[in-house]
Design a protein around this motif. Structure first.
Motif: not given
Length: 441
Positions: A194-202, A205-218
């Motif tokens: 999802v892109i919001h305010d110039g940022k990418v939300v990812v 949720d997987v078998q190991t090392n799950s996370f929620l992260a936000v990246f700079d879209a640029a």
């Protein structure tokens, strides 16, 4: 600079309300575009209400997205034709098609369906296997009109400009999603960016090392990462504004909840539900609607956006200050629900459609669409007048969006349909096994 930014924001808002469908299920995964009425009946053979039908190579369940005069879609292409097993069954074994794949991004002319360009995004052997009903390209791309971002399964997060030129990519690690009780059963990744305010939300949720992260879209720079502990999930995050705070809503089993968009801090948490979460949260009426259905419980609930802290009730069917209403055994397995007006509609994978009062949860009806033998994976969309439900075998059932049950039409797509459709200005866009089809007046 502030004036220019404000002007761009207003232009984006205008475009979104007018014709664009920038991510999975459109803005905030709402699944609705009420600007124009879509056809309720069509005939592919007679070309009745068919604007165009364009072949799309490969096997992918990624939905089409729309920005201005273009439709964008991703796909995974391999030598020969990949096997796909649809229907209602419980086979958890992985498909074995570990040949080299090409992940491609295509742009089509919205008016004619002509392929404007077809660009290679990545080529390799998939790092994990997929479910026989899944694909190696099940995540829907997202755009903000400046760039297009896509998750190519375990191959990573990729960003392109609007002409399909790759800007950057990020290796997110092996996206090993599958049944938590049988870790060796790999089913493929499906959560969309999802892109919001110039940022990418990812959400990963997987078998190991799950996370929620936000990246700079640029430039792809990671801005923050919040570790998660839950079973693999396949839902897409939803971004919502609550007062002056922007929140990221995510579905889970032991950890559904909301996170602060600015820093990843947890806002609220809910434990319990189905143990294979797939649907995406949807927002309306000051509430967020969550559902999941696998295992002992299949709840659907409405959570107040102002919720804080651990909101888990003592009983899964109970309400509290944060949970406005809940039904412990009326939820959906595969489909994301849809809110139209004062009603929430949810459809099970076997075609049982239930209509709820959006504010208090009272059920208006619970009726079956289809034969009962066909599966439903694609999520519904609506033009505000009717609801459109596509079954896996390509039957599209049209139901009034007035809280009274009937099937006003059944239309055939003539091919398997696993991807959720898009709808923009009265045109329905269905991605079938081998085509992208535009249905419009």
């Amino acid at each position: 600079m502030k004036t220019a930014s404000l002007l761009f924001g207003l232009l984006v808002a205008t475009n979104l309300s007018a014709a664009n469908w920038p991510q999975f299920r459109g803005l905030q995964a709402a699944g609705t575009d009420t600007n124009s009425a879509a056809p309720t009946q069509w005939d592919l053979g007679k070309q009745q209400s068919v604007r165009w039908s364009t072949p799309v190579p490969g096997l992918a369940h990624a939905s089409p997205i729309v920005w201005n005069d273009r439709v964008y879609v991703t796909t995974a292409v391999r030598p020969g034709k990949a096997a796909l097993k649809v229907g209602l069954y419980g086979d958890i074994a992985s498909a074995n098609d570990q040949e080299p794949h090409q992940w491609r991004l295509l742009a089509l002319d919205k008016a004619t369906g002509k392929v404007v360009w077809d660009n290679l995004g990545h080529e390799s052997v998939p790092r994990v296997k997929r479910h026989p009903k899944s694909s190696h390209c099940s995540s829907t791309a997202a755009t903000d009109g400046r760039r297009v971002v896509a998750i190519f399964g375990s191959e990573g997060l990729f960003c392109f400009d609007m002409e399909g030129r790759r800007i950057w990519n990020k290796d997110l690690g092996p996206m090993d999603s599958g049944y938590y009780q049988v870790p060796g059963a790999q089913w493929g990744f499906a959560s969309s960016p999802v892109i919001h305010d110039g940022k990418v939300v990812v959400l990963c949720d997987v078998q190991t090392n799950s996370f929620l992260a936000v990246f700079d879209a640029a430039d792809g720079r990671e801005l923050w990462r919040a570790p998660r502990k839950d079973v693999p999930t396949w839902g897409t995050p939803t971004v919502a504004t609550v007062g002056e705070q922007t929140q990221i809503l995510i579905n889970g089993w032991h950890h559904s909840g909301a996170y602060d968009f600015e820093n990843g801090k947890e806002i609220w948490k809910l434990d319990g539900g189905g143990d294979i979460p797939v649907p995406t949260p949807v927002v309306a009426n000051g509430l967020a609607y969550f559902t999941s259905a696998h295992g002992k419980f299949r709840p659907i609930c409405a959570i107040r956006l102002e919720a804080r802290g651990n909101i888990t009730p003592a009983d899964l069917g109970a309400t509290n200050a944060a949970i406005a209403w809940v039904h412990a055994r009326q939820g959906n397995y595969m489909q994301t629900p849809i809110v139209v007006g004062d009603r929430v509609y949810g459809c099970t994978d076997s075609g049982v459609l239930t209509c709820f009062d959006a504010k208090i949860g009272v059920i208006s009806y619970s009726e079956r669409i289809g034969s009962g033998s066909e599966g439903f994976t694609a999520s519904p969309v609506s033009d505000g007048r009717h609801l459109f439900f596509a079954s896996e075998v390509g039957n599209v059932y049209v139901v009034p969006a007035d809280g009274k049950f009937s099937v006003v039409a059944t239309n055939k797509l003539e091919e398997t349909c696993m991807a959720s459709p898009a709808i923009a200005d009265g045109t329905l866009l269905f991605r079938t096994r081998e085509h992208l089809i535009a249905i419009g007046r």
